[in-house]
Design a protein around this motif. Structure first.
Motif, PDB file in Angstrom:
ATOM      1  N   MET A  12      24.383  47.246  32.917  1.00 40.06           N
ATOM      2  CA  MET A  12      23.569  45.878  33.716  1.00 40.06           C
ATOM      3  C   MET A  12      21.684  46.080  33.997  1.00 40.06           C
ATOM      4  SD  MET A  12      26.096  43.442  34.699  1.00 40.06           S
ATOM      5  CE  MET A  12      27.580  43.118  34.294  1.00 40.06           C
ATOM      6  N   ARG A  69      39.523  38.637  27.877  1.00 37.51           N
ATOM      7  CA  ARG A  69      39.649  39.280  29.001  1.00 37.51           C
ATOM      8  C   ARG A  69      40.738  40.446  28.495  1.00 37.51           C
ATOM      9  NH1 ARG A  69      38.232  35.667  32.783  1.00 37.51           N
ATOM     10  NH2 ARG A  69      36.516  34.405  32.362  1.00 37.51           N
ATOM     11  N   GLN A  82      33.975  29.901  35.213  1.00 39.40           N
ATOM     12  CA  GLN A  82      34.063  31.431  35.398  1.00 39.40           C
ATOM     13  C   GLN A  82      33.037  32.206  36.247  1.00 39.40           C
ATOM     14  OE1 GLN A  82      37.828  33.020  33.504  1.00 39.40           O
ATOM     15  NE2 GLN A  82      38.287  30.752  34.018  1.00 39.40           N
ATOM     16  N   GLY A  83      31.933  32.273  35.401  1.00 36.56           N
ATOM     17  CA  GLY A  83      31.436  32.959  35.337  1.00 36.56           C
ATOM     18  C   GLY A  83      30.025  32.716  36.246  1.00 36.56           C
ATOM     19  N   LYS A 143      24.403  37.916  28.253  1.00 34.68           N
ATOM     20  CA  LYS A 143      24.430  38.866  29.384  1.00 34.68           C
ATOM     21  C   LYS A 143      23.765  38.168  30.148  1.00 34.68           C
ATOM     22  CE  LYS A 143      20.168  42.369  28.589  1.00 34.68           C
ATOM     23  NZ  LYS A 143      19.011  41.530  28.062  1.00 34.68           N
ATOM     24  N   ARG A 168      30.999  33.245  39.902  1.00 39.74           N
ATOM     25  CA  ARG A 168      31.816  34.104  40.216  1.00 39.74           C
ATOM     26  C   ARG A 168      33.164  34.371  40.207  1.00 39.74           C
ATOM     27  NH1 ARG A 168      29.122  37.960  41.814  1.00 39.74           N
ATOM     28  NH2 ARG A 168      29.932  38.575  44.512  1.00 39.74           N
ATOM     29  N   ASN A 169      33.996  33.655  39.925  1.00 34.28           N
ATOM     30  CA  ASN A 169      35.694  33.608  40.825  1.00 34.28           C
ATOM     31  C   ASN A 169      37.221  33.273  39.184  1.00 34.28           C
ATOM     32  OD1 ASN A 169      37.592  32.087  41.530  1.00 34.28           O
ATOM     33  ND2 ASN A 169      36.590  31.682  42.981  1.00 34.28           N
ATOM     34  N   PRO A 170      37.232  34.479  38.976  1.00 30.61           N
ATOM     35  CA  PRO A 170      38.548  34.090  38.369  1.00 30.61           C
ATOM     36  C   PRO A 170      39.770  32.767  38.222  1.00 30.61           C
ATOM     37  CG  PRO A 170      38.897  35.668  39.705  1.00 30.61           C
ATOM     38  CD  PRO A 170      37.393  35.167  39.945  1.00 30.61           C
ATOM     39  N   ALA A 209      27.945  38.529  38.101  1.00 30.81           N
ATOM     40  CA  ALA A 209      29.029  39.426  38.183  1.00 30.81           C
ATOM     41  C   ALA A 209      28.589  40.186  39.081  1.00 30.81           C
ATOM     42  CB  ALA A 209      29.637  39.770  37.195  1.00 30.81           C
ATOM     43  N   LEU A 210      27.650  40.469  39.033  1.00 41.07           N
ATOM     44  CA  LEU A 210      27.030  41.525  40.407  1.00 41.07           C
ATOM     45  C   LEU A 210      26.112  40.985  41.723  1.00 41.07           C
ATOM     46  CD1 LEU A 210      23.721  43.992  38.582  1.00 41.07           C
ATOM     47  CD2 LEU A 210      26.205  44.430  39.135  1.00 41.07           C
ATOM     48  N   ASN A 228      26.808  38.146  32.301  1.00 38.66           N
ATOM     49  CA  ASN A 228      27.531  39.386  33.289  1.00 38.66           C
ATOM     50  C   ASN A 228      26.400  39.468  34.872  1.00 38.66           C
ATOM     51  OD1 ASN A 228      28.979  39.550  31.052  1.00 38.66           O
ATOM     52  ND2 ASN A 228      27.523  41.224  29.692  1.00 38.66           N
ATOM     53  N   THR A 229      25.771  39.783  34.750  1.00 40.86           N
ATOM     54  CA  THR A 229      24.743  39.458  35.851  1.00 40.86           C
ATOM     55  C   THR A 229      24.933  38.800  37.327  1.00 40.86           C
ATOM     56  OG1 THR A 229      22.806  38.154  35.577  1.00 40.86           O
ATOM     57  CG2 THR A 229      22.668  40.811  34.252  1.00 40.86           C
ATOM     58  N   THR A 238      32.874  40.988  40.911  1.00 40.00           N
ATOM     59  CA  THR A 238      33.943  39.889  40.656  1.00 40.00           C
ATOM     60  C   THR A 238      34.790  39.880  39.477  1.00 40.00           C
ATOM     61  OG1 THR A 238      32.569  38.281  39.511  1.00 40.00           O
ATOM     62  CG2 THR A 238      33.152  37.811  42.424  1.00 40.00           C
ATOM     63  N   VAL A 270      35.303  42.261  29.814  1.00 38.71           N
ATOM     64  CA  VAL A 270      35.109  40.989  30.158  1.00 38.71           C
ATOM     65  C   VAL A 270      33.800  40.947  30.029  1.00 38.71           C
ATOM     66  CG1 VAL A 270      36.645  41.912  32.406  1.00 38.71           C
ATOM     67  CG2 VAL A 270      34.428  42.988  31.882  1.00 38.71           C
ATOM     68  N   ASP A 271      33.033  42.007  28.761  1.00 41.42           N
ATOM     69  CA  ASP A 271      31.727  41.755  29.194  1.00 41.42           C
ATOM     70  C   ASP A 271      31.469  40.302  28.024  1.00 41.42           C
ATOM     71  OD1 ASP A 271      29.534  40.868  27.833  1.00 41.42           O
ATOM     72  OD2 ASP A 271      28.511  42.619  26.697  1.00 41.42           O
ATOM     73  N   ASN A 272      31.017  38.829  29.071  1.00 39.69           N
ATOM     74  CA  ASN A 272      30.361  37.736  28.357  1.00 39.69           C
ATOM     75  C   ASN A 272      30.084  37.735  26.922  1.00 39.69           C
ATOM     76  OD1 ASN A 272      31.940  35.885  30.603  1.00 39.69           O
ATOM     77  ND2 ASN A 272      29.752  36.919  31.821  1.00 39.69           N
ATOM     78  N   LYS A 273      29.345  38.773  26.645  1.00 44.60           N
ATOM     79  CA  LYS A 273      28.411  38.092  24.830  1.00 44.60           C
ATOM     80  C   LYS A 273      29.946  38.080  24.005  1.00 44.60           C
ATOM     81  CE  LYS A 273      25.882  41.815  26.070  1.00 44.60           C
ATOM     82  NZ  LYS A 273      25.102  43.272  25.911  1.00 44.60           N
ATOM     83  N   PHE A 306      34.809  44.834  35.179  1.00 49.14           N
ATOM     84  CA  PHE A 306      33.481  45.596  34.810  1.00 49.14           C
ATOM     85  C   PHE A 306      33.689  46.938  34.469  1.00 49.14           C
ATOM     86  CE2 PHE A 306      31.010  41.283  34.703  1.00 49.14           C
ATOM     87  CZ  PHE A 306      30.417  41.839  33.214  1.00 49.14           C
TER      88      PHE A 306
END
Lengths: 348, 268
Positions: free
Chosen positions: B98, A283, A86-87, A227, A90-92, A233-234, A230-231, B87, A288-291, B90
């Motif tokens: 970040m 989550r 999913q990460g 970590k 970029r899609n739940p 997601a941006l 996470n990025t 998405t 939602v922090d993937n760490k 956060f």
């Protein structure tokens, strides 16, 4: 914050251990909790002079323990790979069984079952399982590559295309699997049907051993990539501007998560929606922090599958329900809920 | 120092950026103006290292931009993109954090936490820090992204800050605030290069304006040097008058009406 997290992990681990032990007790033959604990203790050199029933010991050693271990491994694999996929997509809604990754794995597994007996009859049992796992891994990898490439458009992931590609791959894999079943004999046919529904009934020490490395490697290597994930997601562009080698990260995460999915499909068939249910629940609990989401999804996945397996062994005992039925019953409402809730957002 | 020497970018037959040369130094706020399709965004993406120039050189502190390893480049330049689609839910603070990712391995240090506090405050979003990014308005999201971009290079003097239409989703108060922040950052020794559509905003804040047309550099100089009815007509194809603000002595422009006649025969 940190204290909360430690508490959560402790609670999850506690729940996981107690449900695993409980799961050892229930089934066609009920075993008292005390006996289970004594027999487990003997394995670590405790209670050596305590008497135990040979029948109970046999059931535990040959049937229950491998089955519970397999449930833990498969659950952890599906949970963590669901979160990772999913990460990266970029899609739940990217879930291995939904977007065809599991179907790709199962197609390869079925092909190998049918072909293996004639081609690799000389291989020993464990080697045969390894071959099966590798095949499923390859199938999962190919399927995820296809879906990934199709659903990308100028660096953005398109939900509709991803789900449609998943439908196409599921249909194709289903058709090819159906075709292969014509060439299968009765024994193989039974094996194949079990793939389609998902079940832990095939658990033996061999299957546990066969998938252990393929599950343990992702379990160890994926959490440190939280970590980086996470990025994503941006956005991929933004992630690369933050100094991430996105192609390398993407490749590693896809390899590791398809490895976990492939291994679990190879020994337990398609257990759908675990990769969706588990990360979403996690989550909701911890953010939602993937760490945190990655390791917690592994724990929660193991927990959920252990509980689900316990249900399917006891609900209609002595008849056993396929575990895929239970997870689908739980997962479909959640999937529909997400669809309705994010209806607007999903049209990108 | 950022230097571009004769850079071009081609896709197939189309040349999006043609033979552009310029250089800028720390302390400068350079704003790029141009009509749609003039090559502004492509230029910015080349300067950020995302797109490779088909010829010429882009040097950041005497080193070719394509020679920087990604991690090292992330510590020398930050980019605020035009489109930012996040998405997962956060929090605003997590998004801004970040920006510090290139600076730490596992857990943020005290410096990182302090910088987050500073940029959140500067961008006026301290009160939003625990809100989910997905629940924010477009303008609030834009400010969170600006804060993230600032956090990335906050403690690196002389770093390059690239802003691709930083005020697109903002109301007038935050437009002014964003440009004021950009100017302050330049004063603190950063190199700030931004793309704007608002000519008056550029005239108000820029140290220097670069005007692009059809992928070429058309004008390059201080706002007073480059802003004229003639240059605006050449770049944007509209007639306008240029005035001087009597208080600040800065130029501003007022466009003239564009005559358009609708044909009554058109049936809808």
């Amino acid at each position: 914050m940190v204290k909360q997290r430690v508490f959560l992990y402790l609670m999850l681990s506690g729940l996981l251990i107690s449900s695993a032990v409980l799961s050892l007790c229930v089934g066609a033959v009920g075993i008292p909790l005390k006996e289970v604990l004594v027999i487990l203790g003997k394995k670590f050199g405790l209670f050596s002079q305590w008497p135990v029933s040979a029948q109970y010991e046999g059931v535990l050693n040959i049937v229950r323990i491998p089955r519970v271990l397999l449930g833990l491994l498969v659950g952890a694999a599906l949970g963590i790979s669901g979160a990772a996929i999913q990460g990266i997509f970029r899609n739940p809604l990217a879930e291995p069984s939904l977007i065809g990754i599991s179907a790709g794995a199962s197609l390869m597994a079925v092909l190998i079952i049918v072909l293996e007996l004639s081609l690799f009859a000389a291989l020993s049992n464990l080697l045969g399982y390894y071959l099966l796992v590798f095949g499923a891994f390859a199938g999962a990898g190919i399927a995820s590559l296809i879906v990934y490439q199709l659903s990308r458009n100028e660096g953005k992931s398109n939900v509709a295309t991803m789900l449609l590609a998943g439908i196409a791959i599921n249909a194709l894999a289903g058709a090819l699997t159906g075709l292969v079943t014509f060439a299968a004999d009765d024994h193989q046919l039974r094996n194949i049907t079990f793939w389609m529904l998902g079940s832990l009934a095939g658990a033996t020490w061999e299957t546990v051993l066969a998938i252990s490395p393929f599950v343990m490697i992702p379990l160890l290597l994926l959490p440190p990539m939280g970590k980086a994930l996470n990025t994503f997601a941006l956005g991929e562009l933004q992630a690369s501007q933050l100094g991430l080698k996105i192609n390398k990260v993407k490749r590693n995460i896809v390899i590791l998560s398809t490895m976990a999915v492939g291994a679990s499909v190879a020994v337990s068939g398609i257990i759908s929606f675990v990769g969706l249910l588990v990360p979403h629940t996690v989550r909701l609990l911890i953010g939602v922090d993937n760490k945190q989401v990655l390791p917690a999804s592994a724990l929660c996945g193991a927990l959920m599958l252990t509980l689900a397996d316990m249900l399917c062994r006891t609900l209609l005992a002595p008849v056993e329900l396929p575990i895929g039925v239970i997870t689908a019953l739980l997962g479909t409402p959640l999937f529909l809920y997400i669809l309705v809730k994010d209806k607007k957002k999903l049209v990108l | 120092m950022l230097t571009a020497e004769g850079i071009s970018y081609k896709i197939g037959q189309n040349t999006l950026v043609k033979d552009i040369s310029f250089s800028m130094r720390p302390g400068e706020l350079l704003l790029v103006l141009g009509a749609n399709g003039a090559g502004k965004s492509t230029l910015l993406r080349m300067l950020s290292g995302e797109k490779k120039s088909s010829c010429g050189h882009i040097k950041l502190y005497q080193k070719e931009i394509s020679d920087y390893p990604p991690q090292e480049l992330a510590l020398k330049r930050a980019v605020l993109n035009q489109q930012n689609i996040v998405t997962m839910a956060f929090s605003a603070e997590e998004i801004v954090m970040m920006g510090r990712y290139p600076h730490y391995k596992n857990n943020p240090g005290q410096t990182d936490l302090n910088i987050i506090d500073e940029v959140l405050q500067l961008c006026g979003i301290t009160s939003l820090r625990t809100r989910s990014y997905l629940s924010l308005s477009g303008g609030e999201q834009q400010r969170v992204q600006l804060a993230r971009t600032l956090a990335q290079i906050w403690d690196i003097p002389g770093a390059l800050l690239l802003l691709d239409e930083p005020v697109a989703a903002l109301d007038v108060q935050y437009q002014q605030q964003t440009l004021a922040i950009a100017r302050q950052l330049a004063k603190r020794g950063f190199m700030v290069l931004g793309i704007l559509h608002d000519i008056n905003l550029a005239a108000q804040y820029a140290d220097r304006i670069l005007m692009l047309k059809k992928g070429r550099k058309w004008y390059d100089g201080s706002p007073a040097e480059v802003l004229s009815s003639k240059s605006i007509y050449e770049i944007f194809e509209i007639d306008s008058d240029i005035y001087t603000n009597p208080r600040t002595l800065k130029h501003f422009f007022i466009p003239k009406d564009v005559p358009i006649e609708l044909n009554n025969q058109i049936s809808i």
